[in-house]
Design a protein around this motif. Structure first.
Motif, short mmCIF file in Angstrom:
data_model
loop_
_atom_site.label_atom_id
_atom_site.label_comp_id
_atom_site.label_asym_id
_atom_site.label_seq_id
_atom_site.Cartn_x
_atom_site.Cartn_y
_atom_site.Cartn_z
N CYS A 69 0.86 -1.18 0.00
CA CYS A 69 -0.11 0.05 -0.12
C CYS A 69 0.67 1.21 0.01
CB CYS A 69 -0.87 0.09 1.32
SG CYS A 69 -1.88 1.45 1.56
N ARG A 70 0.54 2.10 -0.97
CA ARG A 70 1.48 3.15 -1.05
C ARG A 70 1.41 4.20 0.10
NH1 ARG A 70 1.38 5.10 -7.58
NH2 ARG A 70 2.06 3.31 -8.32
N ARG A 71 0.24 4.24 0.75
CA ARG A 71 0.21 5.26 1.84
C ARG A 71 0.62 4.66 2.84
NH1 ARG A 71 -1.96 10.61 2.55
NH2 ARG A 71 -3.15 10.73 4.74
N VAL A 72 0.59 3.56 3.07
CA VAL A 72 1.36 3.09 4.34
C VAL A 72 2.79 3.22 4.09
CG1 VAL A 72 1.89 0.85 5.60
CG2 VAL A 72 -0.59 1.23 4.85
N ILE A 73 3.34 2.96 3.04
CA ILE A 73 4.78 3.01 2.77
C ILE A 73 5.34 4.42 2.98
CG2 ILE A 73 6.66 2.79 0.83
CD1 ILE A 73 4.99 0.33 -0.16
N ALA A 74 4.43 5.23 2.31
CA ALA A 74 4.77 6.83 2.42
C ALA A 74 4.98 7.12 3.96
CB ALA A 74 3.76 7.65 1.73
N ASN A 75 3.78 6.62 4.73
CA ASN A 75 3.76 7.17 5.93
C ASN A 75 5.04 6.56 6.87
OD1 ASN A 75 1.70 8.70 6.37
ND2 ASN A 75 0.13 7.13 6.15
N LYS A 76 5.36 5.32 6.43
CA LYS A 76 6.44 4.67 7.22
C LYS A 76 7.91 5.25 6.86
CE LYS A 76 4.72 1.44 9.60
NZ LYS A 76 4.85 1.45 11.19
N PHE A 77 8.04 5.77 5.74
CA PHE A 77 9.05 6.44 5.22
C PHE A 77 9.40 7.71 5.94
CE2 PHE A 77 10.10 4.11 0.91
CZ PHE A 77 11.37 3.88 1.12
N ASN A 78 8.02 8.55 6.03
CA ASN A 78 8.03 9.77 6.95
C ASN A 78 8.58 9.71 8.30
OD1 ASN A 78 7.99 12.63 6.66
ND2 ASN A 78 5.87 12.79 7.16
N GLU A 79 7.87 8.43 8.92
CA GLU A 79 8.24 8.26 10.35
C GLU A 79 9.64 7.94 10.48
OE1 GLU A 79 5.80 4.93 11.60
OE2 GLU A 79 3.91 6.10 11.25
N TYR A 80 10.24 7.14 9.49
CA TYR A 80 11.69 6.77 9.63
C TYR A 80 12.63 8.14 9.47
CZ TYR A 80 16.36 4.87 8.26
OH TYR A 80 17.54 4.84 8.09
N PHE A 81 12.41 8.68 8.36
CA PHE A 81 13.24 10.24 8.22
C PHE A 81 12.98 11.15 9.49
CE2 PHE A 81 12.71 9.36 3.45
CZ PHE A 81 13.61 8.34 3.42
N THR A 82 11.77 11.17 9.89
CA THR A 82 11.70 12.27 11.06
C THR A 82 12.28 11.93 12.29
OG1 THR A 82 9.58 11.48 11.55
CG2 THR A 82 9.92 13.59 10.01
N SER A 83 12.55 10.56 12.43
CA SER A 83 12.93 10.03 13.59
C SER A 83 14.59 9.86 13.77
CB SER A 83 12.35 8.59 14.04
OG SER A 83 12.88 7.69 13.16
N LEU A 84 15.33 10.03 12.51
CA LEU A 84 16.83 9.68 12.34
C LEU A 84 17.53 10.74 13.45
CD1 LEU A 84 17.34 9.18 8.55
CD2 LEU A 84 17.64 7.73 10.59
N ALA A 85 16.83 12.04 13.25
CA ALA A 85 17.88 13.01 14.17
C ALA A 85 17.46 12.90 15.70
CB ALA A 85 17.31 14.62 13.79
N SER A 86 16.40 12.49 16.01
CA SER A 86 15.97 12.37 17.37
C SER A 86 16.79 11.06 17.98
CB SER A 86 14.62 12.26 17.63
OG SER A 86 13.69 13.25 17.21
N ASN A 87 16.79 10.01 17.21
CA ASN A 87 17.31 8.84 17.62
C ASN A 87 18.79 8.91 17.51
OD1 ASN A 87 15.02 7.53 17.72
ND2 ASN A 87 15.23 6.56 15.49
N LEU A 88 19.55 9.59 16.79
CA LEU A 88 21.05 9.91 16.79
C LEU A 88 21.44 10.59 17.92
CD1 LEU A 88 23.42 9.05 15.19
CD2 LEU A 88 23.27 10.96 13.80
N ASN A 89 20.55 11.80 18.18
CA ASN A 89 21.02 12.48 19.50
C ASN A 89 20.80 12.12 20.76
OD1 ASN A 89 21.38 14.81 17.83
ND2 ASN A 89 19.42 15.80 18.04
N GLU A 90 19.79 11.03 20.84
CA GLU A 90 19.43 10.54 22.03
C GLU A 90 20.72 9.41 22.30
OE1 GLU A 90 15.92 8.52 21.75
OE2 GLU A 90 14.65 10.39 21.88
N GLN A 91 21.19 8.61 21.19
CA GLN A 91 22.43 8.00 21.11
C GLN A 91 23.56 8.77 21.50
OE1 GLN A 91 23.08 5.85 17.64
NE2 GLN A 91 25.14 5.25 18.29
N VAL A 92 23.95 9.75 21.08
CA VAL A 92 24.93 10.65 21.38
C VAL A 92 24.97 11.01 23.00
CG1 VAL A 92 26.02 12.93 21.04
CG2 VAL A 92 25.32 11.56 19.32
N MET A 93 23.79 11.46 23.38
CA MET A 93 23.54 12.03 24.86
C MET A 93 23.93 10.70 25.71
SD MET A 93 23.36 15.11 24.78
CE MET A 93 23.07 15.36 26.35
N SER A 94 23.44 9.47 25.18
CA SER A 94 23.63 8.23 26.13
C SER A 94 24.92 7.82 26.17
CB SER A 94 22.67 7.15 25.66
OG SER A 94 23.08 6.77 24.64
#
Length: 687
Positions: free
Chosen positions: A401-426
């Motif tokens: 489903c294109r809509r599901v794939i598009a949403n998953k892509f967006n979730e992944y891209f927008t979470s990259l920075a948060s995850n990386l910053n949390e990793q650095v802080m830990s």
């Protein structure tokens, strides 16, 4: 599917590509052996509408080098199919080379492989490894294309008989029983074959005769009952809704000029301006009936209709000669043989000349255009845009489903920075002595403050004219340039109002993101990178702010001399020159040099807005200007467009916008005080 021992890509791939294009059929899989090509150079050998995967070549430990000839297997899989490499059964040894992939677009697991057994290699070792591979593939529908160097037309030896037992005991059947190989003055042999455990009434196989290799092209055809994903198997089409030709653009200018008073009167915000501007574009450039066109994916444009006709003529000459061969006259009519041989030599030369002439002419046509020149170079290198199919594995499940794939892509891209910053802080927390705060390294505060002077229509018009045509944009650049003199006065009023208020328009703070394939498994969203497109009128505003910021920073000497990136009259060449000069002078003094090279992961994406704003204030970006920068950074969002399907919008909490004009300058200011972390006079930073 089809298979050929190509006997060296460098010598024969262009001939093979031409032959393939003359065949009126799109194979789903193409296997090649003896490519003499490493995976690193595989992009040099492209076939339109196919993705390639190459196996590493055999490394001879005794001679301490890669085998130069007679090694290398590869598969070309049609872009309508998704696949992944099966590493456990893909091997490269002195007695066997294999490459296997699993096609994941079918409901039933389907494996396609290519196998090469070098001549005179140990058949006992080959049989043992081949049996292991077949045991591991048990339970799958299997098609194995290969050059086995075992002639099934003659009485088998004991080991060859064992090879056949291995095939039949695993449910595999050879599908080729015609000669596939013949050297001059040698007997014909059937050493190339396609083995499969799927045979039905629709299966057909055969040999295609061509003489650019001693081996002949073999093929297997089977009617596919399992449907592939419909969206991904269709030929990609583009629907054109607008026509921005010169007459239409002239009509657009006339419409705007005729209604210019209405523009000035009604455009009290960018929302109202864009609504009226788009209305005028629709009235003059929108097509009454949209046009649909197929995307041209040809990667070998030098293969002309004339070359294809020549391939067909060569085939006719060949059969005219072969029809004269009899038991009494095995060599056939010598005149016809000479005609065929001469034409075969001519065609090989013509193919080389056609490719060379095509690219030489393109280089000559664009010799003054570096961008076009690099596009041609990348075309030769096979660096082309990969297609993205509606078939992904997400959280262990297959999703189409294109809509599901598009949403998953967006979730992944927008979470990259948060995850990386949390990793650095830990990671910081594991230190006994915590890392010092960024405040400890910040430069001394600049006493003067920036003033954002008003813009004017001429400055805006010049910014618009400096944009490059063809750049991805929500409104085509050619439209802006043709209407620049008319809309610049209106834009100057709107931009000045926002600069005085310190507000960046919300309408320009949404990014359209497109996933671009990077490498490895195409079914994993982690193997894609985001490319953002921002509103063009927002980028014009960014350029206005940039001009004022950079002028202030330069006047106050705020950017350090070690900053070479993203600056006018600075480049990586200057950075390299300074680095070499520093190293050389230090070595000349008899001292040692230690270099530390840092690659920042997601550098633009992980910037902390609060830290950046505090640094901007220290550098003199205060008052309304700081308020404008805070408005620019905050409350941004993005959506992903995947195969013309949009995701939900998600907020962007970190970083500066990708594809923006202000982003690189803000990154420089964010990193500007890194030189303060080490005060030793013998230390040099090059940024």
């Amino acid at each position: 599917m089809c298979f050929l021992n190509v006997d060296g890509n460098l010598s024969n791939f262009d001939n093979f590509a031409t032959q393939l294009q003359s065949i009126n059929h799109k194979f789903l899989a193409i296997g090649l052996a003896e490519t003499n090509t490493d995976p690193e150079n595989s992009s040099l050998y492209q076939l339109g509408e196919y993705s390639s995967i190459y196996q590493t070549r055999f490394y001879n430990k005794e001679k301490n080098k890669i085998k130069s000839k007679g090694s290398g297997v590869c598969l070309y899989i049609h872009n309508s199919l998704n696949f992944k490499k099966l590493d456990s059964v893909s091997v490269c040894k002195d007695h066997i080379e294999t490459l296997f992939v699993k096609i994941t677009s079918f409901s039933e697991p389907t494996v396609i492989g290519v196998v090469y057994r070098p001549p005179n290699s140990n058949l006992e070792y080959f049989n043992r490894e081949y049996e292991r591979i077949l045991d591991e593939l048990n339970g799958s529908s299997v098609y194995i294309l290969g050059d086995f160097n075992i002639d099934i037309l003659k009485n088998p030896t004991e080991l060859e008989d064992s090879f056949q037992e291995i095939l039949y005991s695993n449910g595999l059947t050879p599908t080729i029983s015609l000669p596939t190989h013949q050297r001059p003055n040698c007997a014909k042999t059937c050493i190339d074959n396609i083995h499969t455990n799927i045979m039905n009434d629709t299966t057909k196989s055969g040999v295609i005769i061509d003489n650019f290799s001693h081996h002949r092209l073999i093929f297997l055809l089977r009617e596919i009952t399992e449907p592939t994903d419909r969206a991904s198997s269709k030929i990609e089409k583009i629907t054109i809704h607008y026509d921005y030709n010169i007459p239409n653009l002239e009509k657009l200018c006339t419409e705007i000029e005729k209604d210019i008073d209405h523009f000035f009167h009604c455009c009290d915000s960018f929302e109202s301006f864009l609504a009226i501007y788009q209305e005028k574009i629709d009235a003059t450039c929108r097509l009454l009936t949209p046009r649909t066109t197929k995307r041209n994916s040809i990667t070998n444009p030098w293969i002309t209709r004339g070359l294809i006709n020549s391939v067909e003529k060569k085939a006719r000459l060949y059969f005219e000669w072969k029809n004269t061969c009899t038991i009494e006259l095995p060599g056939g009519d010598q005149k016809k043989h000479e005609d065929y041989s001469e034409y075969n030599r001519y065609l090989k030369t013509a193919i080389k000349l056609a490719k060379s002439t095509h690219y030489c002419n393109k280089f000559e046509d664009h010799k003054t255009n570096p961008k076009k020149t690099w596009q041609i170079i990348n075309e030769l290198r096979g660096k082309i845009k990969a297609t993205t199919k509606d078939n992904f594995v997400i959280d262990g499940n297959r999703v189409t489903c294109r809509r599901v794939i598009a949403n998953k892509f967006n979730e992944y891209f927008t979470s990259l920075a948060s995850n990386l910053n949390e990793q650095v802080m830990s990671n910081d927390s594991i230190y006994i002595n915590p890392i010092a705060s960024f405040h400890d390294y910040m430069s001394k505060s600049v006493s003067s403050s920036i003033y954002l002077e008003d813009t004017n229509p001429e400055e805006i018009r010049q910014i618009i004219m400096d944009f490059k045509n063809g750049k991805a944009s929500d409104i085509p650049i050619v439209v802006l340039k043709n209407t620049a003199r008319l809309i610049s006065p209106i834009l100057s009023v709107l931009y000045n109002n926002h600069m005085r208020e310190g507000v960046f328009p919300s309408i320009f703070k949404t990014a359209k993101v497109t996933p671009i394939y990077k490498k490895d498994n195409r079914e994993c969203i982690e193997n894609y990178r985001p490319v953002s497109i921002l509103a063009i009128f927002g980028k014009i505003f960014e350029k206005l702010i940039y001009n004022r910021l950079y002028k202030f920073l330069s006047a106050n000497g705020i950017l350090h001399d070690e900053q070479f990136g993203f600056r006018k009259n600075h480049s990586t060449v200057h950075a390299l020159h300074q680095s070499v000069q520093s190293v050389s002078s230090t070595l000349a003094k008899g001292k040692h040099v230690l270099g530390i090279f840092i690659d920042l992961s997601k550098a633009f994406d992980t910037l902390d807005h609060s830290i950046l704003l505090e640094k901007l204030n220290r550098y003199g970006i205060r008052g309304t200007a700081l308020k404008l920068m805070e408005s620019y950074l905050n409350n941004r969002d993005q959506y992903v467009s995947f195969n013309n399907t949009a995701s939900e919008k998600l907020p962007i909490l970190y970083g500066v916008p990708q594809g923006s004009i202000l982003g690189p300058l803000l990154f420089l200011l964010y990193m500007n005080d890194i030189i303060n972390c080490y005060k030793d006079p013998n230390t040099r930073f090059v940024l």
